[in-house]
Design an enzyme around this catalytic site. Structure first.
Site, PDB file in Angstrom:
ATOM      1  N   HIS A 207      13.124   0.320 -17.591  1.00  0.00           N
ATOM      2  CA  HIS A 207      12.331   0.695 -16.417  1.00  0.00           C
ATOM      3  C   HIS A 207      13.087   1.694 -15.566  1.00  0.00           C
ATOM      4  CE1 HIS A 207       9.932  -2.936 -17.339  1.00  0.00           C
ATOM      5  NE2 HIS A 207       8.959  -2.303 -16.685  1.00  0.00           N
ATOM      6  N   HIS A 208      12.379   2.276 -14.610  1.00  0.00           N
ATOM      7  CA  HIS A 208      12.944   3.250 -13.663  1.00  0.00           C
ATOM      8  C   HIS A 208      14.087   2.640 -12.841  1.00  0.00           C
ATOM      9  CE1 HIS A 208      10.724   1.171 -10.446  1.00  0.00           C
ATOM     10  NE2 HIS A 208       9.766   1.032 -11.366  1.00  0.00           N
TER      11      HIS A 208
ATOM     12  N   MET B 276       2.883   1.684  -6.732  1.00  0.00           N
ATOM     13  CA  MET B 276       1.633   1.112  -7.233  1.00  0.00           C
ATOM     14  C   MET B 276       0.536   1.194  -6.178  1.00  0.00           C
ATOM     15  SD  MET B 276       1.754   0.321 -10.333  1.00  0.00           S
ATOM     16  CE  MET B 276       0.206  -0.544 -10.330  1.00  0.00           C
TER      17      MET B 276
ATOM     18  N   THR C  48       7.346  -8.698 -17.629  1.00  0.00           N
ATOM     19  CA  THR C  48       6.720  -8.562 -18.948  1.00  0.00           C
ATOM     20  C   THR C  48       7.660  -9.059 -20.046  1.00  0.00           C
ATOM     21  OG1 THR C  48       5.471  -6.683 -18.142  1.00  0.00           O
ATOM     22  CG2 THR C  48       5.656  -6.893 -20.535  1.00  0.00           C
TER      23      THR C  48
ATOM     24  N   ALA D 178       0.807  -1.226   0.000  1.00  0.00           N
ATOM     25  CA  ALA D 178       0.000   0.000   0.000  1.00  0.00           C
ATOM     26  C   ALA D 178       0.841   1.278   0.000  1.00  0.00           C
ATOM     27  CB  ALA D 178      -0.928  -0.004   1.217  1.00  0.00           C
TER      28      ALA D 178
ATOM     29  N   LYS E  56      13.662  -0.155  -9.924  1.00  0.00           N
ATOM     30  CA  LYS E  56      13.080  -1.500 -10.122  1.00  0.00           C
ATOM     31  C   LYS E  56      14.066  -2.562  -9.637  1.00  0.00           C
ATOM     32  CE  LYS E  56      10.799  -4.498 -13.504  1.00  0.00           C
ATOM     33  NZ  LYS E  56       9.705  -4.857 -12.590  1.00  0.00           N
TER      34      LYS E  56
HETATM   35  N1  NAP Z   1       2.027  -6.318 -12.983  1.00  0.00           N
HETATM   36  C1  NAP Z   1       2.157  -5.021 -13.304  1.00  0.00           C
HETATM   37  O1  NAP Z   1       1.447  -4.487 -14.190  1.00  0.00           O
HETATM   38  C2  NAP Z   1       3.136  -4.188 -12.521  1.00  0.00           C
HETATM   39  C3  NAP Z   1       3.251  -2.804 -12.743  1.00  0.00           C
HETATM   40  C4  NAP Z   1       4.115  -2.079 -11.934  1.00  0.00           C
HETATM   41  C5  NAP Z   1       4.836  -2.702 -10.936  1.00  0.00           C
HETATM   42  N2  NAP Z   1       4.721  -4.054 -10.766  1.00  0.00           N
HETATM   43  C6  NAP Z   1       5.426  -4.765  -9.691  1.00  0.00           C
HETATM   44  O2  NAP Z   1       4.748  -4.457  -8.462  1.00  0.00           O
HETATM   45  C7  NAP Z   1       5.690  -4.524  -7.382  1.00  0.00           C
HETATM   46  C8  NAP Z   1       5.654  -3.208  -6.609  1.00  0.00           C
HETATM   47  O3  NAP Z   1       6.071  -2.154  -7.446  1.00  0.00           O
HETATM   48  P1  NAP Z   1       6.223  -0.650  -6.900  1.00  0.00           P
HETATM   49  O4  NAP Z   1       6.810   0.127  -8.026  1.00  0.00           O
HETATM   50  O5  NAP Z   1       4.933  -0.195  -6.299  1.00  0.00           O
HETATM   51  O6  NAP Z   1       7.301  -0.871  -5.742  1.00  0.00           O
HETATM   52  P2  NAP Z   1       7.660   0.066  -4.479  1.00  0.00           P
HETATM   53  O7  NAP Z   1       7.303   1.481  -4.762  1.00  0.00           O
HETATM   54  O8  NAP Z   1       9.068  -0.265  -4.112  1.00  0.00           O
HETATM   55  O9  NAP Z   1       6.659  -0.453  -3.305  1.00  0.00           O
HETATM   56  C9  NAP Z   1       6.807  -1.741  -2.758  1.00  0.00           C
HETATM   57  C10 NAP Z   1       5.755  -1.969  -1.685  1.00  0.00           C
HETATM   58  O10 NAP Z   1       5.916  -3.299  -1.173  1.00  0.00           O
HETATM   59  C11 NAP Z   1       6.328  -3.243   0.212  1.00  0.00           C
HETATM   60  N3  NAP Z   1       7.404  -4.233   0.441  1.00  0.00           N
HETATM   61  C12 NAP Z   1       7.346  -5.265   1.280  1.00  0.00           C
HETATM   62  N4  NAP Z   1       8.447  -6.000   1.255  1.00  0.00           N
HETATM   63  C13 NAP Z   1       9.256  -5.429   0.399  1.00  0.00           C
HETATM   64  C14 NAP Z   1      10.568  -5.734  -0.055  1.00  0.00           C
HETATM   65  N5  NAP Z   1      11.241  -6.791   0.386  1.00  0.00           N
HETATM   66  N6  NAP Z   1      11.141  -4.917  -0.972  1.00  0.00           N
HETATM   67  C15 NAP Z   1      10.462  -3.847  -1.452  1.00  0.00           C
HETATM   68  N7  NAP Z   1       9.198  -3.510  -1.048  1.00  0.00           N
HETATM   69  C16 NAP Z   1       8.606  -4.296  -0.139  1.00  0.00           C
HETATM   70  C17 NAP Z   1       6.772  -1.832   0.458  1.00  0.00           C
HETATM   71  O11 NAP Z   1       6.529  -1.532   1.821  1.00  0.00           O
HETATM   72  P3  NAP Z   1       7.384  -0.444   2.642  1.00  0.00           P
HETATM   73  O12 NAP Z   1       6.927   0.900   2.180  1.00  0.00           O
HETATM   74  O13 NAP Z   1       7.014  -0.713   4.045  1.00  0.00           O
HETATM   75  O14 NAP Z   1       8.835  -0.699   2.313  1.00  0.00           O
HETATM   76  C18 NAP Z   1       5.861  -1.038  -0.494  1.00  0.00           C
HETATM   77  O15 NAP Z   1       4.568  -0.916   0.101  1.00  0.00           O
HETATM   78  C19 NAP Z   1       7.045  -4.848  -8.030  1.00  0.00           C
HETATM   79  O16 NAP Z   1       7.251  -6.253  -8.005  1.00  0.00           O
HETATM   80  C20 NAP Z   1       6.873  -4.374  -9.473  1.00  0.00           C
HETATM   81  O17 NAP Z   1       7.742  -5.014 -10.392  1.00  0.00           O
HETATM   82  C21 NAP Z   1       3.886  -4.792 -11.531  1.00  0.00           C
END
Ligand code: NAP
Length: 267
Positions: free
Chosen positions: A154-155, A14, A165, A10, A158
């Site tokens: 990607h950014h 994303m 994909t 959350a 990542k």
């Molecule tokens: N399928 C799709 O269309 C799609 C599109 C975009 C992204 N994604 C994937 O979705 C995932 C999240 O992307 P995001 O860009 O939102 O990432 P992000 O900004 O780094 O957010 C990650 C979230 O997961 C939590 N988290 C828990 N364990 C974690 C760990 N070991 N490492 C990192 N975060 C952890 C984080 O919590 P805290 O804040 O407490 O650290 C945060 O809430 C990734 O796997 C990404 O590749 C998929």
């Protein structure tokens, strides 16, 4: 009545995009979020999540939700399944987290015997259409004449590479050619890899800045090159798609589902 959603991840990029879009959707309600740190509870300011809790405290939220949407990290998803697999039975799960290895994938298969599980490396209409187009091109263009190289960008933050994909696109080519991707993939090249074997599928990852996500599949022959590609222009694209998936998968029979099914592209 609104569909009650819990978002794991959350506090992430994303997770925040999902929060905004759920607030704008009258048929959806975020009843809470899950993140990994103790500070999670302090991060609801300005968000539509009534609370954001750690995995260990998520049982009550999960019991009340219709759909869990997970955009976190593989180890976090693993912890969630460790702690709450029983609670998730009879519910629906949308998994967007990428970089999932075979053992976690197998656990999702296990959960899908008692819950509806839709996972996708990419929730955009364009990419799901692209996967089908790439498969079609790979059926028409012989592996001995057309070398396939997949390039994604990607950014900088990542964590996994190549992207989920890019792997899905690679699998589409491999499936069309009747081979397993793992047997023919080549992740980047350096040193003296030697002449490129026919049938190899190259995977290349660029990382930098705030690129939302770009993929190009090159079919390279002696006299022509066909390039099929997609560029995401906003993270909301994936969040919107995940919410389409949440609406579609809610209330379905237990099983594994794909985004192509949710979009009606599998026929
Ligand atoms: N399928 C799709 O269309 C799609 C599109 C975009 C992204 N994604 C994937 O979705 C995932 C999240 O992307 P995001 O860009 O939102 O990432 P992000 O900004 O780094 O957010 C990650 C979230 O997961 C939590 N988290 C828990 N364990 C974690 C760990 N070991 N490492 C990192 N975060 C952890 C984080 O919590 P805290 O804040 O407490 O650290 C945060 O809430 C990734 O796997 C990404 O590749 C998929």
């Amino acid at each position: 009545m609104a569909l009650d959603i819990v978002v794991s991840g959350a506090t992430g990029r994303m997770g925040q995009a999902l929060d905004r879009l759920i607030q704008e959707a009258p048929d959806l309600r975020a009843i809470g979020g899950i993140a990994r740190t103790d500070a999670a509870a302090d991060r609801t300011d300005g968000s539509g999540y009534p609370s954001i809790v750690d995995v260990a405290e998520a049982g009550d939220l999960l019991r009340r939700c219709a759909v869990l949407v997970d955009f976190s990290a593989p180890d976090q998803l693993g912890r969630l399944l460790d702690a709450h697999a029983d609670t998730l039975k009879g519910r629906a799960l949308v998994v967007g987290t990428t970089g999932i290895e075979a053992d976690l994938e197998a656990r999702l298969d296990g959960l899908a015997e008692a819950a509806a599980v839709l996972s996708a490396p990419n929730f955009s209409v364009g990419v799901n259409l692209l996967i089908g187009l790439v498969e079609r091109a790979a059926r028409v263009l012989p592996a001995g004449l057309y070398d396939v190289e997949i390039v994604e960008a990607h950014h900088a933050r990542k964590e996994d590479a190549p992207s989920g994909t890019a792997l899905a696109l690679g699998r589409a080519v491999a499936d069309a050619r009747g081979v397993a991707l793992d047997q023919v993939r080549r992740d980047g090249r350096s040193g003296r890899p030697g002449a490129r074997p026919a049938g190899e599928i190259g995977l290349h990852a660029l990382r930098g800045g705030d690129v939302v996500g770009e993929h190009k599949v090159h079919f390279i022959a002696a006299r022509e090159r066909l390039v099929l590609g997609h560029a995401a222009q906003s993270r909301d694209l994936f969040a919107e798609g995940a919410l389409v998936a949440a609406r579609w998968v809610s209330g379905r029979e237990p099983g594994r589902y794909t985004m192509a099914q949710a979009l009606g592209l599998d026929g």
